[in-house]
Design a protein around this motif. Structure first.
Motif, mmCIF file in Angstrom:
data_model
loop_
_atom_site.group_PDB
_atom_site.id
_atom_site.type_symbol
_atom_site.label_atom_id
_atom_site.label_comp_id
_atom_site.label_asym_id
_atom_site.label_seq_id
_atom_site.Cartn_x
_atom_site.Cartn_y
_atom_site.Cartn_z
ATOM 1 N N PRO A 107 4.496 21.574 2.093
ATOM 2 C CA PRO A 107 4.986 21.948 3.425
ATOM 3 C C PRO A 107 6.187 21.122 3.864
ATOM 4 N N LEU A 108 6.419 19.993 3.214
ATOM 5 C CA LEU A 108 7.547 19.130 3.562
ATOM 6 C C LEU A 108 8.737 19.358 2.633
ATOM 7 N N GLY A 109 8.684 20.429 1.839
ATOM 8 C CA GLY A 109 9.805 20.766 0.968
ATOM 9 C C GLY A 109 9.775 20.090 -0.382
ATOM 10 N N SER A 110 8.593 19.691 -0.849
ATOM 11 C CA SER A 110 8.463 19.006 -2.132
ATOM 12 C C SER A 110 7.355 19.650 -2.943
ATOM 13 N N ASP A 111 7.439 19.539 -4.258
ATOM 14 C CA ASP A 111 6.353 20.000 -5.117
ATOM 15 C C ASP A 111 5.418 18.855 -5.477
ATOM 16 N N ALA A 112 5.641 17.700 -4.880
ATOM 17 C CA ALA A 112 4.867 16.506 -5.213
ATOM 18 C C ALA A 112 3.557 16.460 -4.432
ATOM 19 N N ARG A 113 2.715 15.559 -4.855
ATOM 20 C CA ARG A 113 1.466 15.267 -4.166
ATOM 21 C C ARG A 113 1.430 13.767 -3.883
ATOM 22 N N MET A 114 0.792 13.394 -2.799
ATOM 23 C CA MET A 114 0.623 11.991 -2.460
ATOM 24 C C MET A 114 -0.852 11.656 -2.652
ATOM 25 N N ILE A 115 -1.108 10.621 -3.420
ATOM 26 C CA ILE A 115 -2.474 10.194 -3.686
ATOM 27 C C ILE A 115 -2.745 8.964 -2.832
ATOM 28 N N VAL A 116 -3.785 9.031 -2.036
ATOM 29 C CA VAL A 116 -4.123 7.938 -1.141
ATOM 30 C C VAL A 116 -5.495 7.400 -1.526
ATOM 31 N N VAL A 117 -5.567 6.095 -1.711
ATOM 32 C CA VAL A 117 -6.824 5.402 -1.983
ATOM 33 C C VAL A 117 -7.035 4.431 -0.834
ATOM 34 N N VAL A 118 -8.167 4.543 -0.164
ATOM 35 C CA VAL A 118 -8.455 3.693 0.979
ATOM 36 C C VAL A 118 -9.500 2.667 0.560
ATOM 37 N N LYS A 119 -9.113 1.405 0.624
ATOM 38 C CA LYS A 119 -9.999 0.303 0.220
ATOM 39 C C LYS A 119 -10.308 -0.562 1.437
ATOM 40 N N GLY A 120 -11.522 -1.094 1.469
ATOM 41 C CA GLY A 120 -11.924 -2.014 2.522
ATOM 42 C C GLY A 120 -11.753 -3.450 2.071
ATOM 43 N N LYS A 121 -11.959 -4.377 2.994
ATOM 44 C CA LYS A 121 -11.926 -5.795 2.649
ATOM 45 C C LYS A 121 -13.113 -6.109 1.749
ATOM 46 N N PRO A 122 -12.947 -7.022 0.792
ATOM 47 C CA PRO A 122 -14.057 -7.342 -0.122
ATOM 48 C C PRO A 122 -15.338 -7.764 0.587
ATOM 49 N N ASP A 123 -15.214 -8.489 1.700
ATOM 50 C CA ASP A 123 -16.400 -8.991 2.393
ATOM 51 C C ASP A 123 -16.673 -8.236 3.695
ATOM 52 N N ALA A 124 -16.251 -6.994 3.778
ATOM 53 C CA ALA A 124 -16.381 -6.216 5.009
ATOM 54 C C ALA A 124 -17.844 -5.970 5.366
ATOM 55 N N THR A 125 -18.114 -6.074 6.645
ATOM 56 C CA THR A 125 -19.448 -5.756 7.150
ATOM 57 C C THR A 125 -19.552 -4.238 7.307
ATOM 58 N N PRO A 126 -20.764 -3.712 7.425
ATOM 59 C CA PRO A 126 -20.894 -2.263 7.677
ATOM 60 C C PRO A 126 -20.131 -1.814 8.926
ATOM 61 N N GLU A 127 -20.107 -2.652 9.958
ATOM 62 C CA GLU A 127 -19.367 -2.310 11.180
ATOM 63 C C GLU A 127 -17.862 -2.256 10.907
ATOM 64 N N GLN A 128 -17.342 -3.193 10.116
ATOM 65 C CA GLN A 128 -15.917 -3.186 9.783
ATOM 66 C C GLN A 128 -15.580 -1.959 8.936
ATOM 67 N N ILE A 129 -16.449 -1.619 8.002
ATOM 68 C CA ILE A 129 -16.220 -0.423 7.179
ATOM 69 C C ILE A 129 -16.203 0.819 8.061
ATOM 70 N N ARG A 130 -17.104 0.885 9.042
ATOM 71 C CA ARG A 130 -17.126 2.025 9.959
ATOM 72 C C ARG A 130 -15.810 2.104 10.731
ATOM 73 N N ARG A 131 -15.325 0.962 11.240
ATOM 74 C CA ARG A 131 -14.037 0.945 11.960
ATOM 75 C C ARG A 131 -12.893 1.356 11.035
ATOM 76 N N ASP A 132 -12.938 0.860 9.788
ATOM 77 C CA ASP A 132 -11.896 1.212 8.816
ATOM 78 C C ASP A 132 -11.891 2.716 8.537
ATOM 79 N N LEU A 133 -13.068 3.298 8.409
ATOM 80 C CA LEU A 133 -13.159 4.735 8.147
ATOM 81 C C LEU A 133 -12.669 5.554 9.341
ATOM 82 N N LEU A 134 -12.964 5.091 10.553
ATOM 83 C CA LEU A 134 -12.445 5.773 11.744
ATOM 84 C C LEU A 134 -10.918 5.698 11.797
ATOM 85 N N ALA A 135 -10.373 4.517 11.471
ATOM 86 C CA ALA A 135 -8.911 4.362 11.452
ATOM 87 C C ALA A 135 -8.300 5.270 10.386
#
Length: 170
Positions: free
Chosen positions: A120-148
């Motif tokens: 839709p932006l005029g390209s035949d490319a794809r963008m691959i996104v990998v979302v990683k959390g902090k190594p020591d993230a708490t469940p609450e931080q992971i939830r906030r990260d997923l919302l973001a």
């Protein structure tokens, strides 16, 4: 014109059944909850576009944007069959990525992945996104990260709807 949620529900359920999947199977393949699949298949009207729909599209072997096509009265677009890679091309594994990317992929829990279609932006490319959390993230931080990430993903997916698309693509 509003979105035809009942039409989307029928299409998702029919595709899931055609693939021989249960709702649990589809949820696992898409990386979403079973409740998300149940909600999609319920056909109830919703005030906003489900951010999980692109993952469900991939799991159903639909091309990106197929959910919108169904909402608009069209049919889902099947993904083309994958072509085998030529023998002279190195396999795409983590070791072929730059070291800084390898390091980022090794640290912290994997929260989500997605592939965004840039046509839709005029390209035949794809963008691959990998979302990683902090190594020591708490469940609450992971939830906030997923919302973001859900907010960021929504913005990325809606870039093609922007009036600035031509300017961005140039």
């Amino acid at each position: 014109m509003g979105r035809d949620w009942a039409r989307l529900a029928e299409a998702v359920e029919a595709a899931r059944i055609e693939l021989g999947m249960t709702q649990v199977d589809l949820a696992q393949a898409a990386g979403v909850s079973e409740g998300t699949i149940q909600n999609l298949e319920s056909g109830k009207d919703r005030p906003r576009f489900p951010t999980s729909l692109p993952r469900v599209e991939r799991a159903l072997k639909w091309a990106p944007g197929s959910g919108d096509a169904v909402f608009s009265g069209g049919d889902p677009i099947p993904l083309p069959p994958e072509e085998p890679a030529p023998e002279d091309v190195a396999p795409s594994d983590v070791q072929s990525l730059p070291l800084r990317i390898q390091q980022e992929l090794a640290d912290g829990p994997l929260l989500d992945t997605t592939v965004l279609d840039l046509t839709p932006l005029g390209s035949d490319a794809r963008m691959i996104v990998v979302v990683k959390g902090k190594p020591d993230a708490t469940p609450e931080q992971i939830r906030r990260d997923l919302l973001a990430w859900a907010k960021a993903q929504h913005l990325l997916q809606n870039l093609s709807d922007s009036d600035d698309t031509t300017e961005i693509a140039n």
